[in-house]
Write a protein that holds these residues in place. Structure first.
Motif, PDB file in Angstrom:
ATOM      1  N   PRO A  43       0.830  -1.211   0.000  1.00 16.42           N
ATOM      2  CA  PRO A  43       0.000   0.000   0.000  1.00 16.42           C
ATOM      3  C   PRO A  43       0.867   1.265   0.000  1.00 16.42           C
ATOM      4  N   GLY A  44       0.727   2.080  -1.015  1.00 11.07           N
ATOM      5  CA  GLY A  44       1.495   3.311  -1.127  1.00 11.07           C
ATOM      6  C   GLY A  44       2.987   3.085  -1.284  1.00 11.07           C
ATOM      7  N   GLY A  45       3.402   1.830  -1.528  1.00  5.62           N
ATOM      8  CA  GLY A  45       4.817   1.506  -1.639  1.00  5.62           C
ATOM      9  C   GLY A  45       5.547   1.546  -0.304  1.00  5.62           C
ATOM     10  N   VAL A  46       4.782   1.615   0.805  1.00  7.48           N
ATOM     11  CA  VAL A  46       5.359   1.734   2.149  1.00  7.48           C
ATOM     12  C   VAL A  46       5.517   0.349   2.760  1.00  7.48           C
ATOM     13  N   ARG A  47       6.705   0.030   3.242  1.00 11.47           N
ATOM     14  CA  ARG A  47       6.988  -1.274   3.830  1.00 11.47           C
ATOM     15  C   ARG A  47       6.661  -1.321   5.327  1.00 11.47           C
ATOM     16  N   ARG A  48       6.940  -0.239   6.079  1.00 11.87           N
ATOM     17  CA  ARG A  48       6.754  -0.275   7.537  1.00 11.87           C
ATOM     18  C   ARG A  48       5.537   0.537   7.961  1.00 11.87           C
ATOM     19  N   TRP A  49       4.718  -0.085   8.819  1.00 13.40           N
ATOM     20  CA  TRP A  49       3.489   0.534   9.288  1.00 13.40           C
ATOM     21  C   TRP A  49       3.393   0.377  10.799  1.00 13.40           C
ATOM     22  N   SER A  50       2.898   1.400  11.475  1.00  9.20           N
ATOM     23  CA  SER A  50       2.637   1.281  12.913  1.00  9.20           C
ATOM     24  C   SER A  50       1.196   0.815  13.079  1.00  9.20           C
ATOM     25  N   VAL A  51       1.038  -0.264  13.832  1.00  9.41           N
ATOM     26  CA  VAL A  51      -0.260  -0.911  13.991  1.00  9.41           C
ATOM     27  C   VAL A  51      -0.452  -1.239  15.471  1.00  9.41           C
ATOM     28  N   HIS A  52      -1.657  -0.989  15.971  1.00  6.66           N
ATOM     29  CA  HIS A  52      -1.981  -1.300  17.370  1.00  6.66           C
ATOM     30  C   HIS A  52      -2.029  -2.818  17.551  1.00  6.66           C
ATOM     31  N   TRP A  53      -1.601  -3.298  18.705  1.00  2.00           N
ATOM     32  CA  TRP A  53      -1.581  -4.745  18.983  1.00  2.00           C
ATOM     33  C   TRP A  53      -2.950  -5.382  18.795  1.00  2.00           C
ATOM     34  N   ASP A  54      -4.019  -4.657  19.143  1.00  2.00           N
ATOM     35  CA  ASP A  54      -5.369  -5.222  19.012  1.00  2.00           C
ATOM     36  C   ASP A  54      -5.775  -5.430  17.556  1.00  2.00           C
ATOM     37  N   ASP A  55      -5.030  -4.848  16.625  1.00  2.00           N
ATOM     38  CA  ASP A  55      -5.328  -5.008  15.203  1.00  2.00           C
ATOM     39  C   ASP A  55      -4.439  -6.058  14.544  1.00  2.00           C
ATOM     40  N   LEU A  56      -3.784  -6.884  15.351  1.00  2.00           N
ATOM     41  CA  LEU A  56      -2.855  -7.880  14.807  1.00  2.00           C
ATOM     42  C   LEU A  56      -3.195  -9.287  15.254  1.00  2.00           C
ATOM     43  N   GLN A  57      -2.830 -10.213  14.417  1.00  2.00           N
ATOM     44  CA  GLN A  57      -2.794 -11.626  14.797  1.00  2.00           C
ATOM     45  C   GLN A  57      -1.316 -11.976  14.804  1.00  2.00           C
ATOM     46  N   ILE A  58      -0.818 -12.496  15.917  1.00  2.00           N
ATOM     47  CA  ILE A  58       0.623 -12.757  16.067  1.00  2.00           C
ATOM     48  C   ILE A  58       0.901 -14.250  16.031  1.00  2.00           C
ATOM     49  N   ASP A  59       1.895 -14.630  15.239  1.00  2.00           N
ATOM     50  CA  ASP A  59       2.405 -15.994  15.208  1.00  2.00           C
ATOM     51  C   ASP A  59       3.834 -15.911  15.708  1.00  2.00           C
ATOM     52  N   SER A  60       4.046 -16.224  16.964  1.00  2.00           N
ATOM     53  CA  SER A  60       5.362 -16.084  17.574  1.00  2.00           C
ATOM     54  C   SER A  60       6.142 -17.380  17.406  1.00  2.00           C
ATOM     55  N   GLY A  61       7.166 -17.326  16.553  1.00  2.00           N
ATOM     56  CA  GLY A  61       7.996 -18.498  16.311  1.00  2.00           C
ATOM     57  C   GLY A  61       8.997 -18.709  17.441  1.00  2.00           C
ATOM     58  N   VAL A  62       9.302 -19.945  17.729  1.00  2.00           N
ATOM     59  CA  VAL A  62      10.235 -20.261  18.799  1.00  2.00           C
ATOM     60  C   VAL A  62      11.650 -19.829  18.431  1.00  2.00           C
ATOM     61  N   ASN A  63      12.060 -20.040  17.187  1.00  2.00           N
ATOM     62  CA  ASN A  63      13.426 -19.728  16.778  1.00  2.00           C
ATOM     63  C   ASN A  63      13.508 -18.592  15.772  1.00  2.00           C
ATOM     64  N   GLY A  64      12.493 -17.767  15.701  1.00  2.00           N
ATOM     65  CA  GLY A  64      12.506 -16.695  14.718  1.00  2.00           C
ATOM     66  C   GLY A  64      11.759 -15.482  15.209  1.00  2.00           C
ATOM     67  N   PRO A  65      11.740 -14.448  14.397  1.00  2.00           N
ATOM     68  CA  PRO A  65      11.037 -13.222  14.787  1.00  2.00           C
ATOM     69  C   PRO A  65       9.527 -13.431  14.806  1.00  2.00           C
ATOM     70  N   GLU A  66       8.843 -12.556  15.528  1.00  2.00           N
ATOM     71  CA  GLU A  66       7.397 -12.634  15.584  1.00  2.00           C
ATOM     72  C   GLU A  66       6.823 -12.234  14.241  1.00  2.00           C
ATOM     73  N   LYS A  67       5.997 -13.084  13.669  1.00  2.00           N
ATOM     74  CA  LYS A  67       5.305 -12.771  12.427  1.00  2.00           C
ATOM     75  C   LYS A  67       3.947 -12.195  12.785  1.00  2.00           C
ATOM     76  N   ALA A  68       3.548 -11.178  12.058  1.00  2.00           N
ATOM     77  CA  ALA A  68       2.277 -10.530  12.327  1.00  2.00           C
ATOM     78  C   ALA A  68       1.441 -10.507  11.060  1.00  2.00           C
ATOM     79  N   VAL A  69       0.140 -10.647  11.238  1.00  2.00           N
ATOM     80  CA  VAL A  69      -0.804 -10.478  10.148  1.00  2.00           C
ATOM     81  C   VAL A  69      -1.765  -9.381  10.583  1.00  2.00           C
TER      82      VAL A  69
END
Length: 85
Positions: A43-69
């Protein structure tokens, strides 16, 4: 729904996109998300967005960074996420 106005303006284009939580902002109320994909397809060619935690679904990997949808239908509370502390 709870994210800053600049992110809410693009909500329909952000919902369902995946990315990685790269930083915690505003005393832990916001996550800075680096979206996956090429800049031309973001969207708009923008890679980084600030998003409230309540607007995310988090998949926290044991050996990797937290993935967010960006997914307002499945809220996650900030206290449910391990921020590496």
């Amino acid at each position: 729904m709870h994210s800053p106005a600049s992110s809410r303006r693009f909500a329909s284009l952000l919902i369902g996109r995946q990315g990685t939580v790269v930083s915690i902002l505003r005393n832990g109320t916001l996550a800075l998300i680096a979206l996956e994909g090429e800049s031309g397809e973001l969207p708009g060619g923008v890679r980084r967005w600030s998003v409230h935690w309540d607007d995310l679904q988090i998949d926290s990997g044991v050996n990797g960074p937290e993935k967010a949808v960006v997914q307002p239908q499945h809220p996650v509370q900030a206290g449910d996420v391990d921020h590496g502390s």
